[in-house]
Design a protein around this motif. Structure first.
Motif, short mmCIF file in Angstrom:
data_model
loop_
_atom_site.label_atom_id
_atom_site.label_comp_id
_atom_site.label_asym_id
_atom_site.label_seq_id
_atom_site.Cartn_x
_atom_site.Cartn_y
_atom_site.Cartn_z
N ARG A 37 6.38 4.87 17.62
CA ARG A 37 4.95 5.11 17.90
C ARG A 37 4.19 5.44 16.63
NH1 ARG A 37 6.26 7.93 22.80
NH2 ARG A 37 5.85 6.45 24.44
N LYS A 40 3.84 2.19 14.16
CA LYS A 40 2.86 1.23 14.70
C LYS A 40 2.97 -0.15 14.07
CE LYS A 40 -0.60 4.72 15.73
NZ LYS A 40 -1.93 5.22 15.43
N ASP A 41 4.16 -0.69 14.00
CA ASP A 41 4.34 -2.04 13.47
C ASP A 41 4.34 -3.03 14.63
OD1 ASP A 41 4.89 -4.25 11.97
OD2 ASP A 41 6.69 -3.44 11.02
N ARG A 42 3.52 -4.06 14.56
CA ARG A 42 3.39 -5.01 15.66
C ARG A 42 4.65 -5.84 15.87
NH1 ARG A 42 -2.21 -8.11 15.67
NH2 ARG A 42 -1.26 -8.80 17.58
N GLN A 43 5.40 -6.06 14.80
CA GLN A 43 6.58 -6.90 14.90
C GLN A 43 7.83 -6.09 15.19
OE1 GLN A 43 6.05 -8.32 11.05
NE2 GLN A 43 4.71 -10.01 11.62
N GLY A 44 7.70 -4.80 15.41
CA GLY A 44 8.84 -3.93 15.64
C GLY A 44 9.22 -3.21 14.37
N CYS A 45 9.91 -2.11 14.50
CA CYS A 45 10.30 -1.29 13.34
C CYS A 45 11.76 -1.53 13.01
CB CYS A 45 10.08 0.18 13.66
SG CYS A 45 8.40 0.57 14.09
N ARG A 89 15.35 -5.05 14.41
CA ARG A 89 14.03 -4.47 14.62
C ARG A 89 13.91 -4.05 16.09
NH1 ARG A 89 11.20 -5.34 10.11
NH2 ARG A 89 9.15 -4.88 10.92
N LYS A 91 11.26 -2.43 19.29
CA LYS A 91 9.95 -2.11 19.85
C LYS A 91 10.17 -1.22 21.06
CE LYS A 91 7.19 -6.22 18.91
NZ LYS A 91 6.39 -7.27 19.55
#
Length: 150
Positions: A37, A40-45, A89, A91
């Motif tokens: 959270r 906040k990476d759109r492609q996953g962390c 990665r 999400k």
């Protein structure tokens, strides 16, 4: 008579030995959800990004255990708290706990209640004056020099 087999002292559970108390720290999975959270990476962390966030923010008082972290990621994917994107990665999944909503800052009620009442009784607003439009300046003419032909 058969002799009783005694267990070594380090394996015996004595009844008067207190069990270690449960720690009040967050679980690795909960810390992972908070890290995703926060990043906040759109492609996953990535796992490395989650780990570095956890070490910096959530694990200040204890050492980071890589094997527990990997197990929590695997468990989160199994129960759909996390979704694995690509090879490494992650999400948030549909079963992830919802983010706690921050309460709006409350203003003092006494001062806010008095001010609008005074404004309503004061005077009515005057009609707005029409705005003046800016006048456009004419563009400067280009001067072309004549050259002599031989």
């Amino acid at each position: 008579a058969a002799a009783a087999v005694r267990t070594p002292a380090h394996r015996r559970q004595s009844p008067h030995r207190p069990r270690p108390a449960a720690t009040a720290t967050m679980s690795y999975l909960a810390s992972t959800v908070d890290a995703i959270r926060a990043i906040k990476d759109r492609q996953g962390c990535s796992g490395a990004a989650i780990k570095s966030w956890m070490v910096a923010n959530a694990m200040a008082d204890k050492t980071f255990l890589q094997h527990v972290f990997r197990a929590s990621l695997k468990k989160g994917v199994e129960n759909e708290t996390l979704i694995k994107v690509g090879t490494s990665r992650y999400k948030l999944g549909p079963n992830a706990p919802k983010a706690p909503k921050k309460p709006a800052a409350k203003k003092p009620a006494t001062a806010a209640a008095k001010k609008p009442a005074a404004k309503k009784t004061a005077t009515a607003k005057s009609p707005a004056k029409p705005k003046k439009t800016a006048t456009a300046k004419p563009a400067a003419k280009k001067v072309v020099k004549a050259t002599k032909s031989p």
